[in-house]
Design an enzyme around this catalytic site. Structure first.
Site, mmCIF file in Angstrom:
data_model
loop_
_atom_site.group_PDB
_atom_site.id
_atom_site.type_symbol
_atom_site.label_atom_id
_atom_site.label_comp_id
_atom_site.label_asym_id
_atom_site.label_seq_id
_atom_site.Cartn_x
_atom_site.Cartn_y
_atom_site.Cartn_z
ATOM 1 N N HIS A 141 0.858 -1.187 0.000
ATOM 2 C CA HIS A 141 0.000 0.000 0.000
ATOM 3 C C HIS A 141 0.894 1.236 0.000
ATOM 4 O O HIS A 141 2.003 1.207 0.531
ATOM 5 C CB HIS A 141 -0.907 -0.003 1.235
ATOM 6 C CG HIS A 141 -1.824 -1.186 1.268
ATOM 7 N ND1 HIS A 141 -2.971 -1.245 0.531
ATOM 8 C CD2 HIS A 141 -1.735 -2.366 1.928
ATOM 9 C CE1 HIS A 141 -3.563 -2.408 0.749
ATOM 10 N NE2 HIS A 141 -2.825 -3.114 1.586
ATOM 11 N N GLY A 173 8.647 -21.905 11.033
ATOM 12 C CA GLY A 173 7.485 -21.304 11.665
ATOM 13 C C GLY A 173 7.648 -19.823 11.959
ATOM 14 O O GLY A 173 8.709 -19.366 12.360
ATOM 15 N N LYS A 213 24.548 -19.356 5.313
ATOM 16 C CA LYS A 213 25.242 -20.571 4.929
ATOM 17 C C LYS A 213 24.824 -20.953 3.515
ATOM 18 O O LYS A 213 23.644 -20.869 3.161
ATOM 19 C CB LYS A 213 24.874 -21.700 5.892
ATOM 20 C CG LYS A 213 25.568 -23.008 5.626
ATOM 21 C CD LYS A 213 25.199 -24.032 6.694
ATOM 22 C CE LYS A 213 25.980 -25.311 6.488
ATOM 23 N NZ LYS A 213 25.688 -26.285 7.543
#
Length: 169
Positions: A99, A126, A167
């Site tokens: 927006h 998660g 990594k």
């Protein structure tokens, strides 16, 4: 970053598609009936309810063997493509809409969208947040809680806010 285009969220066709998708997902979230996901996304996919998503198969493309854990949010107005063998952890958020920063422009309902592309064999931990226009390369792992603000190359591990490659595999 993937290309940007204008988005008009309040056009009738957009509202109709969101209403249909969110109605079906309300049924899925209350019953856990995975057959409903075929109506939403045009194919079977393993998703644990609840799932929060406002557009279906016209905007979300799944590869094979995709797993999405509990309480994820997809805001796919700009399109989300997810490759094969992708694991997405609980509470992951994938956004494609931006927006305007200018409050008057925002109040007019202006917005832009950029697609998100997630390559095959990706694992998103998660609580991660994927922002508009991001591409995550094949075989990459995104650490839990990371905020992905820019594209991440293939075969690496990226963590943090903003997510940075720590990594290479």
């Amino acid at each position: 970053m993937l290309p940007e285009r204008e988005y008009r969220a309040w056009d009738k066709a957009e509202v109709d598609e969101r209403t249909r998708t969110m109605g079906l997902l309300l049924k899925f979230n209350t019953t856990g009936d995975r057959e409903i996901l075929e109506d939403v996304f045009g194919r079977g996919v393993t998703i644990f309810a609840p799932l929060h998503c406002n557009y279906g198969d016209s905007r979300v493309k799944f590869g094979s063997r995709v797993f999405i854990n509990y309480n994820c949010t997809l805001q796919p107005a700009g399109g989300v493509e997810i490759g094969d063998d992708v694991f997405i952890g609980s509470d992951v958020r994938i956004y494609t809409t931006n927006h305007p920063l200018d409050p008057e422009e925002r109040a007019k309902g202006k917005a832009t969208v950029r697609p998100v592309r997630i390559g095959s064999k990706v694992w998103i931990g998660g609580g991660a947040v994927i922002l508009p226009g991001v591409e995550i390369g094949e075989g990459t792992t995104i650490g839990a809680g990371s905020v992905v603000t820019r594209s991440i190359p293939a075969r690496c591990v990226a963590v943090g806010n903003p997510a940075k490659v720590i990594k290479r595999l």
